[in-house]
Design a protein around this motif. Structure first.
Motif, PDB file in Angstrom:
ATOM      1  N   GLU A 409       0.812  -1.212   0.000  1.00  0.00           N
ATOM      2  CA  GLU A 409       0.000   0.000   0.000  1.00  0.00           C
ATOM      3  C   GLU A 409       0.853   1.272   0.000  1.00  0.00           C
ATOM      4  OE1 GLU A 409      -3.938  -1.410   2.500  1.00  0.00           O
ATOM      5  OE2 GLU A 409      -2.150  -0.824   3.637  1.00  0.00           O
ATOM      6  N   THR A 410       2.145   1.143   0.274  1.00  0.00           N
ATOM      7  CA  THR A 410       3.003   2.322   0.423  1.00  0.00           C
ATOM      8  C   THR A 410       3.595   2.813  -0.889  1.00  0.00           C
ATOM      9  OG1 THR A 410       5.033   1.033   0.771  1.00  0.00           O
ATOM     10  CG2 THR A 410       3.657   1.486   2.708  1.00  0.00           C
ATOM     11  N   GLY A 411       3.521   2.018  -1.946  1.00  0.00           N
ATOM     12  CA  GLY A 411       4.086   2.419  -3.229  1.00  0.00           C
ATOM     13  C   GLY A 411       5.563   2.124  -3.391  1.00  0.00           C
ATOM     14  N   ILE A 412       6.261   1.834  -2.302  1.00  0.00           N
ATOM     15  CA  ILE A 412       7.699   1.557  -2.390  1.00  0.00           C
ATOM     16  C   ILE A 412       7.978   0.293  -3.215  1.00  0.00           C
ATOM     17  CG2 ILE A 412       9.759   0.955  -1.063  1.00  0.00           C
ATOM     18  CD1 ILE A 412       9.095   3.891  -0.938  1.00  0.00           C
ATOM     19  N   PRO A 413       7.215  -0.793  -3.051  1.00  0.00           N
ATOM     20  CA  PRO A 413       7.479  -1.965  -3.902  1.00  0.00           C
ATOM     21  C   PRO A 413       7.372  -1.669  -5.397  1.00  0.00           C
ATOM     22  CG  PRO A 413       6.129  -2.601  -2.024  1.00  0.00           C
ATOM     23  CD  PRO A 413       6.206  -1.100  -2.007  1.00  0.00           C
ATOM     24  N   ASP A 414       6.498  -0.747  -5.782  1.00  0.00           N
ATOM     25  CA  ASP A 414       6.397  -0.384  -7.195  1.00  0.00           C
ATOM     26  C   ASP A 414       7.691   0.266  -7.681  1.00  0.00           C
ATOM     27  OD1 ASP A 414       3.765  -1.291  -7.290  1.00  0.00           O
ATOM     28  OD2 ASP A 414       2.949   0.667  -6.732  1.00  0.00           O
ATOM     29  N   VAL A 415       8.269   1.119  -6.846  1.00  0.00           N
ATOM     30  CA  VAL A 415       9.527   1.769  -7.222  1.00  0.00           C
ATOM     31  C   VAL A 415      10.657   0.739  -7.277  1.00  0.00           C
ATOM     32  CG1 VAL A 415      11.194   3.562  -6.620  1.00  0.00           C
ATOM     33  CG2 VAL A 415       8.760   3.940  -6.195  1.00  0.00           C
ATOM     34  N   LEU A 416      10.663  -0.212  -6.332  1.00  0.00           N
ATOM     35  CA  LEU A 416      11.683  -1.262  -6.350  1.00  0.00           C
ATOM     36  C   LEU A 416      11.577  -2.103  -7.620  1.00  0.00           C
ATOM     37  CD1 LEU A 416      11.526  -2.386  -2.600  1.00  0.00           C
ATOM     38  CD2 LEU A 416      13.363  -1.096  -3.722  1.00  0.00           C
ATOM     39  N   ASN A 417      10.357  -2.397  -8.041  1.00  0.00           N
ATOM     40  CA  ASN A 417      10.176  -3.126  -9.305  1.00  0.00           C
ATOM     41  C   ASN A 417      10.676  -2.298 -10.489  1.00  0.00           C
ATOM     42  OD1 ASN A 417       9.047  -5.428  -8.159  1.00  0.00           O
ATOM     43  ND2 ASN A 417       6.968  -4.608  -8.270  1.00  0.00           N
ATOM     44  N   HIS A 418      10.441  -0.993 -10.420  1.00  0.00           N
ATOM     45  CA  HIS A 418      10.920  -0.094 -11.478  1.00  0.00           C
ATOM     46  C   HIS A 418      12.448  -0.125 -11.545  1.00  0.00           C
ATOM     47  CE1 HIS A 418      10.862   3.222 -14.260  1.00  0.00           C
ATOM     48  NE2 HIS A 418      11.500   4.029 -13.437  1.00  0.00           N
ATOM     49  N   LEU A 419      13.098  -0.146 -10.389  1.00  0.00           N
ATOM     50  CA  LEU A 419      14.563  -0.220 -10.359  1.00  0.00           C
ATOM     51  C   LEU A 419      15.057  -1.514 -10.988  1.00  0.00           C
ATOM     52  CD1 LEU A 419      15.523   1.161  -6.818  1.00  0.00           C
ATOM     53  CD2 LEU A 419      15.971   2.218  -9.031  1.00  0.00           C
ATOM     54  N   ARG A 420      14.386  -2.611 -10.685  1.00  0.00           N
ATOM     55  CA  ARG A 420      14.798  -3.893 -11.266  1.00  0.00           C
ATOM     56  C   ARG A 420      14.642  -3.873 -12.787  1.00  0.00           C
ATOM     57  NH1 ARG A 420      13.074  -5.982  -6.130  1.00  0.00           N
ATOM     58  NH2 ARG A 420      10.863  -5.848  -6.677  1.00  0.00           N
ATOM     59  N   THR A 421      13.576  -3.236 -13.257  1.00  0.00           N
ATOM     60  CA  THR A 421      13.369  -3.133 -14.703  1.00  0.00           C
ATOM     61  C   THR A 421      14.476  -2.308 -15.355  1.00  0.00           C
ATOM     62  OG1 THR A 421      10.969  -3.324 -14.457  1.00  0.00           O
ATOM     63  CG2 THR A 421      11.782  -2.350 -16.498  1.00  0.00           C
ATOM     64  N   LEU A 422      14.840  -1.179 -14.720  1.00  0.00           N
ATOM     65  CA  LEU A 422      15.907  -0.341 -15.263  1.00  0.00           C
ATOM     66  C   LEU A 422      17.233  -1.096 -15.291  1.00  0.00           C
ATOM     67  CD1 LEU A 422      15.199   3.135 -13.608  1.00  0.00           C
ATOM     68  CD2 LEU A 422      14.708   2.424 -15.938  1.00  0.00           C
ATOM     69  N   ALA A 423      17.533  -1.830 -14.219  1.00  0.00           N
ATOM     70  CA  ALA A 423      18.778  -2.594 -14.174  1.00  0.00           C
ATOM     71  C   ALA A 423      18.809  -3.645 -15.270  1.00  0.00           C
ATOM     72  CB  ALA A 423      18.947  -3.246 -12.801  1.00  0.00           C
ATOM     73  N   ASP A 424      17.652  -4.241 -15.533  1.00  0.00           N
ATOM     74  CA  ASP A 424      17.593  -5.295 -16.543  1.00  0.00           C
ATOM     75  C   ASP A 424      17.671  -4.720 -17.961  1.00  0.00           C
ATOM     76  OD1 ASP A 424      17.046  -8.151 -17.300  1.00  0.00           O
ATOM     77  OD2 ASP A 424      15.295  -7.229 -18.218  1.00  0.00           O
ATOM     78  N   GLU A 425      17.001  -3.595 -18.176  1.00  0.00           N
ATOM     79  CA  GLU A 425      16.911  -3.061 -19.536  1.00  0.00           C
ATOM     80  C   GLU A 425      18.078  -2.163 -19.916  1.00  0.00           C
ATOM     81  OE1 GLU A 425      13.161  -1.085 -19.769  1.00  0.00           O
ATOM     82  OE2 GLU A 425      11.992  -2.951 -19.868  1.00  0.00           O
ATOM     83  N   ALA A 426      18.661  -1.461 -18.931  1.00  0.00           N
ATOM     84  CA  ALA A 426      19.707  -0.492 -19.257  1.00  0.00           C
ATOM     85  C   ALA A 426      20.992  -0.697 -18.484  1.00  0.00           C
ATOM     86  CB  ALA A 426      19.188   0.930 -19.004  1.00  0.00           C
TER      87      ALA A 426
END
Length: 753
Positions: A409-426
Motif C-alpha cells: 500500500e506504500t508504493g515503495i514496492p512499485d519503485v523497487l520493481n521499477h529499479l529492477r526493470t531499469l537494471a535489466d533493460e539499461a
C-alpha cells in the motif's frame, strides 16, 4: 567485475552478468581443452580471431553497464526517508539535515558484506575562494532599502559556513580579521592538506551511519567542505548497476555543491523529480523545470525520455478531506489515501504536460512535437509513503501509525520493481545479455567451422561454396548501396539542420539586449555574488540559480528544443532504422538464395545448411541491435556535450566583465556592475554565437563521421557473417569419416543454457 567463487547457483541463474561469466568460463575451458590443439595446427588465424573475441567479451563484463539516477527535489521533499526505504536501512538521518548541511550522496551496490564511505572535500583553493567571496559580499554597497532581507540572508548563509569551519564566531561589524591567516581546526587542516578524499570501510551499517553523522551535524567543522559522499554496500535494490544520487534540495544555498549538483543533472541519464504530494508540483519544482530550464536541458541532452515523478508523503492527508474526493466521511483511511494518490498523480501529470506543451509550442515539427507531448503523458509517476513503509519494515526508529498496514500500500514496492526493470533493460542486465549472446555466437561459429572441416572434399560442398561466394558479392554490393544512401541522407540532414540554425544565430545576437535588461531585476548583493562566481550562483534567499552565461545564450537555446529533438532523434533515428532495414532485406535475400543454391548443389545434409543460415540470421539481428544501441548512445553523448557547451562559450567571453564588475563597490555599485556585464555581453554576442555555430558545425561533422563508421561496421559484420556461411557451408557430412580430433570437438560442444 569477477564472479565470486562462492556465488550460489540460483544467483547465477537470475543475474545475467553472472550467467555470462559462467558461460564464458565454460566456453573458454572447452576451447583450451578441446579446440586449441586442433585450431593451432589447422586454423591458426581463426584461433587468433576467436581469442580476440573472448578478450572483447571479458572486457565488457569487466566494466558492466551502470544506471545512474539523479534524485532532485526541494528540501523537505522526503528524499532521505525515501532513499532509506529503498535501501532497507536508515543510511541517511532524517529530520536533521538542514539545507546548509545537505550534500550530494551517491549510493551503489557491491556484493561484499562490508560498507564503504568515500567523502570528497573542497580544496584549499576552493575554501580560500569562499573566504574571498564572503569578504567581497560584506564590502560597502548600495543602501539596503527594501532589499535588506536578501542581503541579510545571503550574508548569514555565508557567515555560517565560515564560522563552522573556523570554529569561532565572526565579529558583526568591520573591521574583519584576516580570515586567510586564522588558524584552522586540526580536522579542517588535515582535510585541506590531504588528497581531498577520505575513504573508510565498516563491517556493519551502524558503524557506517555513525561515521556519516560526523559530517552532517551543524556543530561539525567539516560539513561546509563536503561536496559529495559515495556509499557502497550490499544494497539488494541497487543490484544490477543502479546508482542512486541524492542531490541537495533545489533550495540548497551551499555554493560548493551547486556545480556538483549541476554536473550530475547533466550526466545522469535518468532523473527522478521528487515532490511532496500535499503541495503537488511545488513552486520550487516548477521553478526548477521551467525557470531554471531543467526541462529544456533534459530535452536538449536527450534525457527527458527518462524523467520520472515521485510524489512523497502520500499518507499526509487530512481525514476530513474525504468529501472533497467524493468518499463517505467514515471511509477507511487506506481508501482515502489511495484516492488521494490517484488525484495527485492526475494533477502532477497535467502540470507536466502543460510545461512540455509550453516548451514545445506550435511549429513546423508537428510529428516530433506530438511525440514529446506523448512522452509527457506516459512519464512514470509514483506515489509513495516512505515513512509508513519504514515503520512496517522496522527501518529506523519511526513509530507513528500512518494508517497503512501492508508494504504494497506504500508504493515503495512499485519503485523497487521499477529499479529492477531499469537494471535489466539499461544496466548490467543489458551487459549480461549482450555478453551471453556473443558467447553463444562464438560457440556456434566454432561448431559450424569444424563441421565444415569434416565435410571438406565433397563435390557438392565445392559447388555450393563457389555459388555462395557469388551471393556474398551480391550482398556486399547491396550493403554498399545501403551505406551510400545512409551517407547521402546524413549529409543532407546535417546541412539542412545547420541551414535552419543560421537565422536563429543572427536573431540571437539581437536577443541579448533583452537578456541584459532582465538583469536589472537582480538585487545588487545577489549580482555581486554572481560576478564573484563567474556568472553562476545559487541564492540562499530563494534557492534560485542565477546563470548569466546561460542567460546570454538563451535567445538561441529557447528556440532549439523541438528542432534539436527533431534532428537528433527523429531524423538521425530514421536514417539508422532505414539502413538497418535495407541490410536486413539484403541478408534475407542472401539466406533465400543460399538455401536454394544449397538444395540445387545436392548433398546428404541439407538440414545443416539451414542451421547455418538460422545462425546467420540470428547474428545479423544481434549486430543490428548492437549497432542501433551504439549509434543512439553516441548521438546522445554528442548532443549532451553540445547543449551544455554553449554556456561555456559565453562564459569564456564574459570572464573579463566578471573580473571588472567584481572590483566595484560603494554607492551605485549595481549600475556599474550592470554596465560592465551588459556592454561585454552585447559587444561579444556576435563572437559568442559565431563560436557556438562553429562548434556545432564541427561537432555535427564529427558525429556524422562517427555514425558512418558505425554503419560501416554493421555492414562489415553482416558481410563477414555471410563469408563464414560461404566458407563453412556443410552439405555432405559423413559421420563415420570424421577425424577423431574433430569428433571430440563436435561431441563436446558446451551447452550454455
Amino acid at each position: 567485475m569477477t564472479e565470486p567463487a562462492t556465488t550460489p547457483a540460483h544467483a547465477r541463474a537470475s543475474d545475467p552478468v553472472l550467467r555470462a561469466h559462467a558461460s564464458l568460463t565454460a566456453l573458454s575451458t572447452w576451447m583450451e581443452a578441446r579446440v586449441k590443439h586442433v585450431a593451432l595446427t589447422q586454423a591458426p588465424s581463426e584461433w587468433q580471431r576467436w581469442q580476440a573475441e573472448l578478450q572483447s567479451i571479458r572486457a565488457i563484463l569487466h566494466r558492466p553497464q551502470s544506471v545512474r539516477i539523479a534524485m532532485v527535489g526541494t528540501t523537505g521533499a522526503g528524499k532521505s526517508t525515501f532513499l532509506n526505504a529503498l535501501l532497507g536501512q536508515q543510511v541517511l538521518p532524517v529530520g536533521v539535515m538542514a539545507p546548509v548541511t545537505a550534500f550530494v550522496t551517491l549510493v551503489r551496490h557491491h556484493a561484499d558484506p562490508a560498507y564503504r564511505i568515500e567523502v570528497d572535500f573542497a580544496s584549499r583553493a576552493e575554501w580560500a575562494a569562499d573566504i574571498d567571496r564572503f569578504l567581497q559580499a560584506i564590502a560597502p554597497g548600495e543602501d539596503e532599502g527594501d532589499g535588506e532581507g536578501v542581503m541579510k540572508r545571503m550574508l548569514n548563509a555565508m557567515r555560517k559556513r565560515i564560522e563552522a569551519v573556523l570554529g569561532n564566531k565572526l565579529p558583526d561589524e568591520m573591521p574583519m580579521p584576516d580570515l586567510h591567516r586564522l588558524t584552522l581546526p586540526p580536522s579542517v587542516e588535515q582535510v585541506l592538506s590531504g588528497s581531498g578524499k577520505d575513504s573508510r570501510t565498516f563491517d556493519d551499517a551502524k558503524a557506517m551511519q555513525a561515521h556519516l553523522k560526523t559530517f552532517i551535524h551543524g556543530d561539525s567543522a567539516l560539513w561546509p567542505l563536503v561536496k559529495q559522499v559515495t556509499i557502497t554496500g550490499p544494497y539488494d535494490c541497487l543490484r544490477g548497476g543502479i546508482e542512486l544520487v541524492d542531490l541537495p534540495g533545489t533550495n540548497d544555498p551551499n555554493e560548493a555543491r551547486v556545480e556538483v549538483t549541476r554536473e550530475f543533472l547533466r550526466s545522469a541519464p535518468f532523473v527522478w523529480l521528487m515532490f511532496p504530494m500535499v503541495r503537488g508540483l511545488t513552486q520550487d519544482i516548477q521553478t526548477l523545470l521551467h525557470k531554471e530550464k531543467l526541462l529544456r536541458s533534459l530535452v536538449l541532452s536527450g534525457s527527458y525520455r527518462a524523467l520520472s515523478l515521485i510524489g512523497t508523503k502520500a499518507d499526509d492527508i487530512d481525514t476530513a478531506a474525504a468529501e472533497q474526493f467524493g468518499l463517505p466521511e467514515d471511509c477507511e483511511l487506506s481508501e482515502l489515501i489511495q484516492t488521494y494518490q490517484q488525484h495527485a498523480i492526475g494533477n502532477a501529470r497535467k502540470q507536466l504536460e502543460d510545461m512540455v506543451g509550453d516548451l514545445v509550442g506550435i511549429g513546423e515539427y508537428a510529428d516530433t512535437a506530438r511525440q514529446m507531448n506523448d512522452l509527457a503523458r506516459q512519464a512514470p509517476i509514483f506515489t509513495v509513503s516512505s515513512a509508513a513503509y519504514n515503520r512496517i519494515n522496522k527501518i529506523g526508529p519511526g513509530r507513528r501509525d500512518y494508517g497503512l498496514d501492508h508494504s504494497d500500500e506504500t508504493g515503495i514496492p512499485d519503485v523497487l520493481n521499477h529499479l529492477r526493470t531499469l537494471a535489466d533493460e539499461a544496466g548490467q542486465g543489458l551487459t549480461g545479455r549482450t555478453a551471453l549472446k556473443r558467447v553463444e555466437h562464438l560457440r556456434d561459429e566454432m561448431a559450424l567451422f569444424f563441421r565444415s572441416r569434416a565435410a571438406q572434399g565433397s563435390p557438392a560442398v565445392t559447388r555450393a561454396r563457389a555459388a555462395l561466394q557469388e551471393e556474398v558479392t551480391r550482398l556486399v554490393e547491396r550493403s554498399q548501396e545501403a551505406l551510400g544512401i545512409a551517407q547521402m541522407q546524413l549529409d543532407e540532414k546535417r546541412t539542412a539542420f545547420i541551414g535552419r540554425m543560421d537565422p536563429l544565430f543572427r536573431d540571437s545576437v539581437r536577443g541579448v539586449r533583452r537578456t541584459c535588461q532582465g538583469w536589472q531585476q537582480i538585487h545588487w548583493a545577489t549580482l555581486r555574488a554572481i560576478v564573484a562566481r563567474d556568472g553562476l550562483y545559487k541564492s540562499p534567499s530563494n534557492g534560485r540559480v542565477y546563470d548569466l552565461n546561460g542567460d546570454v545564450t538563451d535567445p538561441l537555446i529557447d528556440h532549439l528544443p523541438v528542432a534539436w529533438e527533431h534532428y537528433f532523434t527523429t531524423e538521425l533515428g530514421a536514417i539508422r532504422d532505414e539502413l538497418a532495414l535495407l541490410l536486413t532485406h539484403a541478408a534475407a535475400e542472401f539466406c533465400f538464395r543460399a538455401g536454394k543454391l544449397a538444395q540445387a548443389s545436392g548433398g546428404k545434409s541439407p538440414a545443416l545448411v539451414q542451421q547455418q543460415l538460422a545462425a546467420f540470421r540470428k547474428r545479423v539481428k544481434f549486430e543490428k541491435q548492437e549497432s542501433a544501441r551504439r549509434v543512439t548512445g553516441e548521438v546522445n553523448d554528442r548532443r549532451r556535450t553540445l547543449a551544455y557547451g554553449m554556456s561555456n562559450a559565453a562564459k569564456e567571453h564574459m570572464l573579463p566583465a566578471y573580473e571588472r564588475a567584481s572590483r566595484e563597490s560603494g554607492r551605485g555599485v549595481k549600475g556599474r556592475m550592470l554596465e560592465h556585464l551588459a556592454t561585454t555581453a552585447q559587444q561579444t554576442a556576435p563572437i559568442i554565437f559565431e563560436t557556438i555555430q562553429q562548434d556545432l558545425t564541427e561537432a555535427l561533422t564529427g558525429l556524422e563521421a562517427l555514425i558512418n563508421r558505425l554503419f560501416d561496421e554493421l555492414a562489415a559484420a553482416t558481410q563477414g557473417q555471410a563469408e563464414l556461411v560461404a566458407q563453412n557451408v556443410t552439405l555432405d557430412l559423413d559421420e563415420a569419416a570424421i577425424a577423431p580430433e574433430i569428433r571430440q570437438i563436435l561431441d563436446s560442444v558446451p551447452d550454455l543454457t
